[in-house]
Motif scaffolding. Sequence first.
Motif, PDB file in Angstrom:
ATOM      1  N   SER A 163      26.586  59.393  61.269  1.00 39.62           N
ATOM      2  CA  SER A 163      26.696  58.131  60.655  1.00 39.62           C
ATOM      3  C   SER A 163      26.092  56.915  62.018  1.00 39.62           C
ATOM      4  N   TYR A 164      25.459  56.143  61.891  1.00 40.85           N
ATOM      5  CA  TYR A 164      24.704  55.387  62.905  1.00 40.85           C
ATOM      6  C   TYR A 164      25.876  54.612  63.733  1.00 40.85           C
ATOM      7  N   GLN A 165      26.272  53.539  62.516  1.00 41.10           N
ATOM      8  CA  GLN A 165      27.304  52.532  63.019  1.00 41.10           C
ATOM      9  C   GLN A 165      28.594  52.624  62.366  1.00 41.10           C
TER      10      GLN A 165
ATOM     11  N   PRO B 127      28.188  57.222  56.134  1.00 39.72           N
ATOM     12  CA  PRO B 127      27.261  58.199  56.613  1.00 39.72           C
ATOM     13  C   PRO B 127      25.657  58.515  56.038  1.00 39.72           C
ATOM     14  N   VAL B 128      24.957  58.544  56.989  1.00 41.63           N
ATOM     15  CA  VAL B 128      23.489  58.935  56.648  1.00 41.63           C
ATOM     16  C   VAL B 128      23.391  60.297  56.512  1.00 41.63           C
ATOM     17  N   LEU B 129      23.816  61.301  56.934  1.00 41.66           N
ATOM     18  CA  LEU B 129      23.947  62.627  56.675  1.00 41.66           C
ATOM     19  C   LEU B 129      25.321  62.941  56.387  1.00 41.66           C
TER      20      LEU B 129
ATOM     21  N   GLY C  72      12.647  63.205  49.466  1.00 38.96           N
ATOM     22  CA  GLY C  72      14.009  62.007  49.149  1.00 38.96           C
ATOM     23  C   GLY C  72      13.426  60.863  49.005  1.00 38.96           C
ATOM     24  N   LEU C  73      14.194  60.000  48.710  1.00 34.96           N
ATOM     25  CA  LEU C  73      13.893  58.325  48.763  1.00 34.96           C
ATOM     26  C   LEU C  73      13.757  57.949  50.108  1.00 34.96           C
ATOM     27  N   SER C  74      13.016  56.976  50.486  1.00 38.19           N
ATOM     28  CA  SER C  74      13.160  56.097  51.747  1.00 38.19           C
ATOM     29  C   SER C  74      14.687  55.793  52.034  1.00 38.19           C
ATOM     30  N   GLY C  75      15.176  56.406  53.082  1.00 39.74           N
ATOM     31  CA  GLY C  75      16.497  55.744  53.690  1.00 39.74           C
ATOM     32  C   GLY C  75      17.329  56.972  53.522  1.00 39.74           C
ATOM     33  N   ALA C  76      16.843  58.100  52.713  1.00 40.43           N
ATOM     34  CA  ALA C  76      17.552  59.142  52.303  1.00 40.43           C
ATOM     35  C   ALA C  76      18.574  59.925  53.481  1.00 40.43           C
ATOM     36  N   GLY C  77      17.689  59.974  54.677  1.00 36.98           N
ATOM     37  CA  GLY C  77      18.183  60.313  55.871  1.00 36.98           C
ATOM     38  C   GLY C  77      17.192  61.482  56.343  1.00 36.98           C
ATOM     39  N   LYS C  78      15.981  61.803  56.006  1.00 40.63           N
ATOM     40  CA  LYS C  78      15.012  62.749  56.250  1.00 40.63           C
ATOM     41  C   LYS C  78      14.802  62.772  57.641  1.00 40.63           C
ATOM     42  N   SER C  79      14.254  61.337  58.199  1.00 40.91           N
ATOM     43  CA  SER C  79      14.042  61.300  59.710  1.00 40.91           C
ATOM     44  C   SER C  79      15.223  61.578  60.677  1.00 40.91           C
ATOM     45  N   THR C  80      16.341  61.392  60.170  1.00 43.68           N
ATOM     46  CA  THR C  80      17.585  61.396  60.998  1.00 43.68           C
ATOM     47  C   THR C  80      17.829  63.159  61.054  1.00 43.68           C
ATOM     48  N   LEU C  81      17.831  63.708  59.881  1.00 46.89           N
ATOM     49  CA  LEU C  81      17.863  65.070  59.706  1.00 46.89           C
ATOM     50  C   LEU C  81      17.147  65.695  60.835  1.00 46.89           C
TER      51      LEU C  81
ATOM     52  N   PHE D  91       6.095  62.663  64.817  1.00 45.44           N
ATOM     53  CA  PHE D  91       6.699  61.530  64.372  1.00 45.44           C
ATOM     54  C   PHE D  91       6.344  60.701  63.327  1.00 45.44           C
ATOM     55  N   GLN D  92       7.014  60.030  62.431  1.00 45.23           N
ATOM     56  CA  GLN D  92       6.536  59.251  61.327  1.00 45.23           C
ATOM     57  C   GLN D  92       5.875  58.145  61.894  1.00 45.23           C
ATOM     58  N   GLU D  93       6.177  57.473  62.993  1.00 43.83           N
ATOM     59  CA  GLU D  93       5.451  56.477  63.712  1.00 43.83           C
ATOM     60  C   GLU D  93       4.728  56.836  64.695  1.00 43.83           C
TER      61      GLU D  93
ATOM     62  N   ASP E 199       7.484  64.807  60.742  1.00 46.26           N
ATOM     63  CA  ASP E 199       8.019  63.672  59.807  1.00 46.26           C
ATOM     64  C   ASP E 199       6.997  62.902  58.854  1.00 46.26           C
ATOM     65  N   GLU E 200       6.952  63.309  57.747  1.00 45.93           N
ATOM     66  CA  GLU E 200       5.819  62.622  56.870  1.00 45.93           C
ATOM     67  C   GLU E 200       4.387  62.657  57.557  1.00 45.93           C
ATOM     68  N   ALA E 201       3.861  63.641  58.260  1.00 53.36           N
ATOM     69  CA  ALA E 201       2.820  63.940  58.954  1.00 53.36           C
ATOM     70  C   ALA E 201       1.518  63.813  58.400  1.00 53.36           C
TER      71      ALA E 201
ATOM     72  N   MET F 273       8.480  64.899  53.461  1.00 56.27           N
ATOM     73  CA  MET F 273       7.409  64.305  52.762  1.00 56.27           C
ATOM     74  C   MET F 273       7.701  63.708  51.481  1.00 56.27           C
ATOM     75  N   HIS F 274       6.632  62.822  50.930  1.00 56.36           N
ATOM     76  CA  HIS F 274       6.928  62.202  49.765  1.00 56.36           C
ATOM     77  C   HIS F 274       6.067  62.810  48.586  1.00 56.36           C
ATOM     78  N   ASP F 275       4.967  63.477  49.058  1.00 57.66           N
ATOM     79  CA  ASP F 275       3.877  63.956  48.112  1.00 57.66           C
ATOM     80  C   ASP F 275       4.286  65.277  47.402  1.00 57.66           C
TER      81      ASP F 275
HETATM   82  N1  ATP Z   1      18.498  54.012  64.871  1.00 55.82           N
HETATM   83  C1  ATP Z   1      19.052  53.632  63.650  1.00 55.82           C
HETATM   84  N2  ATP Z   1      20.298  52.744  63.861  1.00 55.82           N
HETATM   85  C2  ATP Z   1      21.000  52.385  62.680  1.00 55.82           C
HETATM   86  N3  ATP Z   1      20.591  52.844  61.437  1.00 55.82           N
HETATM   87  C3  ATP Z   1      19.470  53.761  61.302  1.00 55.82           C
HETATM   88  C4  ATP Z   1      18.673  54.151  62.250  1.00 55.82           C
HETATM   89  N4  ATP Z   1      17.905  54.936  62.002  1.00 55.82           N
HETATM   90  C5  ATP Z   1      17.967  55.142  60.507  1.00 55.82           C
HETATM   91  N5  ATP Z   1      18.948  54.253  60.196  1.00 55.82           N
HETATM   92  C6  ATP Z   1      19.460  54.079  58.883  1.00 55.82           C
HETATM   93  O1  ATP Z   1      19.815  55.437  58.515  1.00 55.82           O
HETATM   94  C7  ATP Z   1      19.510  55.510  57.009  1.00 55.82           C
HETATM   95  C8  ATP Z   1      18.238  56.994  56.909  1.00 55.82           C
HETATM   96  O2  ATP Z   1      17.193  56.465  57.918  1.00 55.82           O
HETATM   97  P1  ATP Z   1      16.196  57.725  58.025  1.00 55.82           P
HETATM   98  O3  ATP Z   1      15.182  56.985  58.644  1.00 55.82           O
HETATM   99  O4  ATP Z   1      16.831  59.025  58.396  1.00 55.82           O
HETATM  100  O5  ATP Z   1      15.661  57.583  56.453  1.00 55.82           O
HETATM  101  P2  ATP Z   1      14.460  58.446  55.766  1.00 55.82           P
HETATM  102  O6  ATP Z   1      14.650  59.462  54.830  1.00 55.82           O
HETATM  103  O7  ATP Z   1      13.554  58.945  56.965  1.00 55.82           O
HETATM  104  O8  ATP Z   1      13.556  57.275  55.061  1.00 55.82           O
HETATM  105  P3  ATP Z   1      11.945  57.300  55.057  1.00 55.82           P
HETATM  106  O9  ATP Z   1      11.198  57.764  53.950  1.00 55.82           O
HETATM  107  O10 ATP Z   1      11.731  55.731  54.818  1.00 55.82           O
HETATM  108  O11 ATP Z   1      11.356  57.429  56.423  1.00 55.82           O
HETATM  109  C9  ATP Z   1      18.786  54.275  56.576  1.00 55.82           C
HETATM  110  O12 ATP Z   1      19.646  53.693  55.897  1.00 55.82           O
HETATM  111  C10 ATP Z   1      18.487  53.607  58.008  1.00 55.82           C
HETATM  112  O13 ATP Z   1      18.615  52.201  57.679  1.00 55.82           O
END
Ligand code: ATP
Lengths: 257, 294
Positions: free
Chosen positions: A13-15, A19-21, A38-47, A88-90, A173-175, A206-208
């Motif tokens: 969990s970030y703050q 929990p994000v994961l 998973g949907l945007s915000g599901a936690g894929k990038s974090t994982l 990276f996604q970005e 990450d969503e390459a 990925m989303h596709d």
């Molecule tokens: N550096 C950060 N600080 C605080 N919260 C974060 C940070 N990075 C991500 N989050 C939060 O964690 C959650 C998951 O983010 P994450 O980037 O893992 O999602 P994602 O599945 O990759 O989404 P997307 O498909 O849009 O890339 C989101 O709700 C986001 O707001």
Amino acid sequence: MTEVIAIENLTHSYQAKTPVLDGVTLSVARGEIVAVIGLSGAGKSTLLRCVNGLVKPTGGTCRVFDTDVAALSESGKRLLRRRIGMIFQEFNLVDRSSVLTNVLIGRLAYVPTLASCFHRFPAQDVALASACLAQVGLAGYEKRWARALSGGQKQRVAIARAMAQEAQLILADEATANLDARTKTKIMEIIQDVARQRQAAVLLSMHDIELARTYCTRIVGLRQGRITFDSPASEVSEADVDEVLRRNSAGEQDDET
Amino acid sequence: MKFYGATPPASKMMRPDNMPRTEPVTGNMQERMQSVRQNAGAWFSTVLTGAIAVWAFHGLQFNFSHLSTGIARQSSQLVHLFPLNRGDWFYDLALMRTLWDPLQATMQMAIVGTVVGALLAFPVSFAAARTGYFPRPISNLVKTLLNVARAVPTLVYALVAVSLVGLGSPAGASAIAFVTFISLGKLYAEGLESVAPGPIEAVRAAGGNSVQVFIFAMLPQVLPLYLSTMLYSLEYNIKDSFIVGIVGAGGLGFSLQNAINLYKWQDAGVIIFFLVVLVNLVDYISYRVRKSFS
Ligand SMILES: Nc1ncnc2c1ncn2[C@@H]1O[C@H](COP(=O)(O)OP(=O)(O)OP(=O)(O)O)[C@@H](O)[C@H]1O
Ligand SMILES: [Mg+2]
């Protein structure tokens, strides 16, 4: 030992909020291509970021190449990371550097620090970087400035940079998010080659879903930080997909269309 | 105008946060209180601004009755500033020769001061920047010191330098180097802090160490800023090195001070003319150089 990634009960969990994961358990073996959907915000990038230690998870363990990522020292992390290619996604390109310099960043950990400070890379590293660029269809772009590229070209430079690491593990990450249909399949074929010939492990988000079904060996559904299904690509049902992409909570919104 | 793009999906158009907010006359209590408070704030700051303006103008006590005689007297002397219909070319040539050295000294002070100041600012900016290269308390301390030192005018440093090094341009160069070091140290630190984090992450993810993070991810981002702020301060320092000269730190400023003390108005005019040309020349060159790499 064929398992490259072994994640157990990972939470983050970030703050100190929700929990994000939330208890993710997942393993990826050599030669496997695993897609996380998973949907945007599901936690894929974090994982994905937990796997190479860019994010330090608040709970659970993540073992990569048989070492606990969280327990590594700074230099230990560097040695681990050079074996992991991350897209990276970005993109995270250095806008004010040349395309070649951006790709050579993938070789930094194999070059003495002092030599790298003066941009002195071994000839075979430069050749490898050029070959990686050619692989993603950017032959002859070496001297161009990264900031003067289109979004899809930037994404391909980022892919070339990860490929230049010749890593045994690729995190993507969503390459393929910014690419046209043909380039998408080309990139997926490159990733498939890496997995088959080098026996590398690949973990991508990925989303596709159709693309994931065609090129991945396994698909994992991630919803609000929890894994909803984890099955071979051919066995993923529409119901599984609907379940993970169902949107009913305020925090998640699928921005991709 | 025609709209060629696809129309946004209905779901996005209907999102409540996209809709214009039409406030009903009987808005809820909290919102009305907020607008009352905002209005009060606006009134307060307007009145305060007005009061400060009145205080400033009143306090200065402009005495306009003095203006007419002042203009008359000054204009009779201002005429002397312009080296018109003098016809004494030998005097002018001799003046050129005596001013050539101070002119060079002014430029040298500015250039040496800028280069030395920038070189000193470079390492210190790392300590001052909150980027993780140094512990937070150290960067806070360094930043505070830089801020305090910045509040002291250049002239004060020049007086100190003159008393330490003695009269002449070395003192001026030292004062300018110090002032440049202070202001560039702060600006460079802010540049380091505003670097995009993505490239840094990319280098770290590839296994690069912190030296490589700096060289490959940060330097390309800050180098244009470093060079352009350095050129900016060179432009500024040309003027500063003139002012510094007035308190005895050499250069054209010192010559001007001497000329005024000896009532040599024509010399003073030529000196000011030189300064105007020099400042504009440096501004122009620096502008061209900055454009070439921005
Ligand atoms: N550096 C950060 N600080 C605080 N919260 C974060 C940070 N990075 C991500 N989050 C939060 O964690 C959650 C998951 O983010 P994450 O980037 O893992 O999602 P994602 O599945 O990759 O989404 P997307 O498909 O849009 O890339 C989101 O709700 C986001 O707001
Ligand atoms: Mg993401």
